[in-house]
Write a protein that holds these residues in place. Structure first.
Motif, mmCIF file in Angstrom:
data_model
loop_
_atom_site.group_PDB
_atom_site.id
_atom_site.type_symbol
_atom_site.label_atom_id
_atom_site.label_comp_id
_atom_site.label_asym_id
_atom_site.label_seq_id
_atom_site.Cartn_x
_atom_site.Cartn_y
_atom_site.Cartn_z
ATOM 1 N N GLU A 25 -0.458 6.280 -5.956
ATOM 2 C CA GLU A 25 -0.013 5.029 -5.320
ATOM 3 C C GLU A 25 -1.323 4.384 -4.653
ATOM 4 O O GLU A 25 -2.324 5.020 -4.626
ATOM 5 C CB GLU A 25 1.019 5.475 -3.928
ATOM 6 C CG GLU A 25 2.170 6.023 -4.393
ATOM 7 C CD GLU A 25 3.364 5.471 -5.188
ATOM 8 O OE1 GLU A 25 3.123 3.929 -5.104
ATOM 9 O OE2 GLU A 25 3.710 5.819 -6.118
ATOM 10 N N THR A 26 -1.217 3.156 -4.605
ATOM 11 C CA THR A 26 -2.235 2.507 -4.141
ATOM 12 C C THR A 26 -1.791 1.614 -2.847
ATOM 13 O O THR A 26 -0.802 1.257 -2.708
ATOM 14 C CB THR A 26 -2.946 1.385 -5.197
ATOM 15 O OG1 THR A 26 -4.239 0.890 -4.700
ATOM 16 C CG2 THR A 26 -1.940 0.505 -5.591
ATOM 17 N N GLY A 27 -2.913 1.287 -1.770
ATOM 18 C CA GLY A 27 -2.381 0.368 -0.749
ATOM 19 C C GLY A 27 -3.661 0.420 0.145
ATOM 20 O O GLY A 27 -4.676 1.008 -0.124
ATOM 21 N N SER A 44 -0.124 9.786 4.077
ATOM 22 C CA SER A 44 1.051 9.555 4.333
ATOM 23 C C SER A 44 2.289 10.043 3.283
ATOM 24 O O SER A 44 1.794 10.020 2.324
ATOM 25 C CB SER A 44 1.226 8.077 4.808
ATOM 26 O OG SER A 44 1.539 7.250 3.777
ATOM 27 N N GLU A 45 3.478 10.222 3.866
ATOM 28 C CA GLU A 45 4.419 10.521 2.867
ATOM 29 C C GLU A 45 4.594 9.607 2.018
ATOM 30 O O GLU A 45 5.110 9.787 0.808
ATOM 31 C CB GLU A 45 5.743 10.873 3.932
ATOM 32 C CG GLU A 45 7.017 11.532 3.052
ATOM 33 C CD GLU A 45 8.328 11.693 3.747
ATOM 34 O OE1 GLU A 45 9.448 11.663 3.310
ATOM 35 O OE2 GLU A 45 8.075 11.815 5.139
ATOM 36 N N GLY A 55 -3.703 9.760 -3.186
ATOM 37 C CA GLY A 55 -4.424 9.125 -4.076
ATOM 38 C C GLY A 55 -5.205 9.846 -5.299
ATOM 39 O O GLY A 55 -5.272 11.045 -5.378
ATOM 40 N N ALA A 56 -5.550 8.843 -6.247
ATOM 41 C CA ALA A 56 -5.787 9.373 -7.589
ATOM 42 C C ALA A 56 -7.390 10.204 -7.579
ATOM 43 O O ALA A 56 -7.401 11.128 -8.015
ATOM 44 C CB ALA A 56 -6.122 8.451 -8.546
ATOM 45 N N VAL A 57 -8.358 9.859 -6.679
ATOM 46 C CA VAL A 57 -9.461 10.572 -6.529
ATOM 47 C C VAL A 57 -9.544 11.713 -5.750
ATOM 48 O O VAL A 57 -10.094 12.840 -6.190
ATOM 49 C CB VAL A 57 -10.817 9.298 -5.788
ATOM 50 C CG1 VAL A 57 -12.104 10.316 -5.320
ATOM 51 C CG2 VAL A 57 -10.722 8.301 -6.584
ATOM 52 N N THR A 116 1.231 11.795 -6.718
ATOM 53 C CA THR A 116 -0.009 11.651 -7.772
ATOM 54 C C THR A 116 0.640 12.516 -9.045
ATOM 55 O O THR A 116 1.596 13.132 -9.046
ATOM 56 C CB THR A 116 -1.308 12.594 -7.194
ATOM 57 O OG1 THR A 116 -0.878 13.940 -7.405
ATOM 58 C CG2 THR A 116 -1.726 12.126 -6.050
ATOM 59 N N LYS A 117 -0.139 11.937 -10.152
ATOM 60 C CA LYS A 117 0.248 12.461 -11.401
ATOM 61 C C LYS A 117 -1.078 12.792 -12.281
ATOM 62 O O LYS A 117 -2.045 12.175 -11.953
ATOM 63 C CB LYS A 117 1.137 11.508 -12.343
ATOM 64 C CG LYS A 117 2.437 11.263 -11.678
ATOM 65 C CD LYS A 117 3.197 10.492 -12.504
ATOM 66 C CE LYS A 117 4.485 9.991 -12.114
ATOM 67 N NZ LYS A 117 5.210 8.959 -13.027
#
Length: 433
Positions: free
Chosen positions: A227-229, A236-237, A242-244, A330-331
């Protein structure tokens, strides 16, 4: 003076053991020594023709130099175009000998890592050292192969030998898919009894080493997403890691859990951020992002090198399992690309080295111990090694591979040609499997 010294050194090496050689083998030793100047001249011509892997015209011209050399020895030569995989092609040649005897597959390559825009383009010589692009890798090895075959012809042992020469035009960067670019080599491996790889001889502390194994090269690409933001919401839930951070978790577990004997693994390219672009070859990446934005994407490109197909599959399974255990929100996607297979150390390969050491003994040379496979990279012989007994390192001694300091010890040309000529002559008398 150099020429005289070389011949004297060769004579000194071979004289104590001449009694152990057959008359034909003694003739081969003399034929190799007599061909030294011609061998170096051929090497110079080949090196001065640029044949970077992507130089289609240049690789073709090297093949055109070699065709008459092989035809003069009685080989039926065929050119195998590789336009389908954006490469020049392969030069294969077959010599039919006595039916029912062992069939040998001789492997080398015509291309180099130096493309036409490289400043490193010409052959030069300082005494017994030759310098130039591909002088050791692998044009010197091709010269050794030809010198040995010429000596066999001079001694009369070639006429009964069943031999296929396979000179690939893209060993440094094999065309993809490799199921196409290595199709003909694999097919010849299934027909042969023995494979002899004429890439470089390894010397350690002045001692020639025997290569009964080469490790694989398995490249992989790992992509993570999340997710991005705003960065204040990371972990957070709702936003997750995050991807990194997910990429970091996976790579850290690779480092902690993958190590085992004979295995090495590496991350060669890593990028993450708001946007990541990686080129088709996996060698260049661009990334954009900001410190206060949770990165939605990350990419890593790497490789691992293994000693056997069993080890390859075991490591791949571990990597897949680690990558699949994703952190919150994440995936990940892990893709393995076309591999260079390993040449595993087998008892059959050891028996071939023992045969070579029998030749060394008869030439008055020291035995060659087994080389640690960690000191050898992947090579074309790996594509056939699972099907037949194989021996690598029959080419020249040199150094500075893949750099503008590449050099060849010219005295290793006759040394290696004698070993190869006698070994092949002896194998040619054995019954096929």
């Amino acid at each position: 003076m150099i020429r005289t010294a070389l011949l004297s050194a060769a004579l000194i090496l071979s004289t104590p053991a001449l009694a152990a050689l057959s008359p034909a083998e003694t003739k081969m030793v003399g034929a190799v020594d007599a061909a030294f100047d011609a061998d170096v001249a051929l090497l110079e011509r080949m090196v001065n023709q640029n044949s970077g892997t992507n130089n289609i015209e240049g690789v073709t011209k090297v093949a055109e130099m070699l065709r008459p050399e092989l035809e003069a020895l009685g080989f039926k030569v065929r050119w195998i175009p590789q336009g389908e995989v954006q490469r020049a092609g392969h030069l294969f040649a077959e010599h039919k000998g006595k039916p029912g005897t062992k069939r040998m597959l001789l492997i080398g390559h015509m291309d180099t890592v130096f493309e036409p825009d490289s400043p490193f383009q010409r052959f030069s010589r300082e005494g017994t050292v030759g310098k130039g692009p591909g002088a050791a890798d692998n044009k010197g090895g091709v010269v050794v192969m030809l010198s040995a075959l010429k000596a066999m012809k001079a001694a009369g042992t070639l006429k009964d030998a069943n031999i296929v020469v396979a000179l690939t035009g893209d060993e440094e960067e094999a065309g993809k898919p490799r199921s196409i670019s290595r199709r003909d080599l694999i097919a010849e491996g299934k027909r042969a009894d023995v494979a002899l790889d004429f890439e470089g001889l390894v010397r350690l502390n002045g001692q020639d080493m025997g290569s009964i194994a080469r490790r694989s090269s398995n490249t992989w690409t790992l992509k993570t997403s999340g997710e991005t933001g705003h960065s204040s919401s990371i972990f957070s839930e709702r936003m997750g890691d995050g991807a990194v951070f997910e990429m970091s978790r996976i790579l850290a577990r690779f480092r902690a859990e993958l190590p085992e004997p004979s295995l090495t693994f590496n991350v060669g390219l890593l990028a993450g951020g708001e946007r990541v672009d990686v080129d088709a070859e996996g060698v260049r990446a661009t990334a954009t992002g900001k410190s206060n934005i949770i990165p939605p994407t990350a990419v890593a490109v790497g490789e691992f090198r293994s000693l056997s197909n069993e080890q390859t599959e075991r490591v791949k399974a571990k990597m897949i399992a680690i990558a699949a255990q994703n952190s919150a929100k994440t995936k990940s996607e892990l893709v393995f690309n076309d591999p260079y297979p390993p040449m595993a150390p087998t008892e059959g390969n050891r028996a071939l080295l023992a045969r070579l050491n029998g030749v060394n003994g008869d030439l008055g040379l020291p035995a060659m111990p087994e080389l640690d496979p960690l000191r050898r990279g992947a090579g074309d012989v790996g594509f056939v090694a699972a099907d037949l007994d194989s021996l690598a390192g029959l080419g020249v001694a040199g150094g500075g591979y893949h750099t503008d300091r590449e050099f060849v010890d010219l005295t290793s040309i006759p040394l290696q040609a004698k070993r190869a000529a006698i070994l092949m002559s002896r194998i040619s008398k054995e019954k096929a499997r």
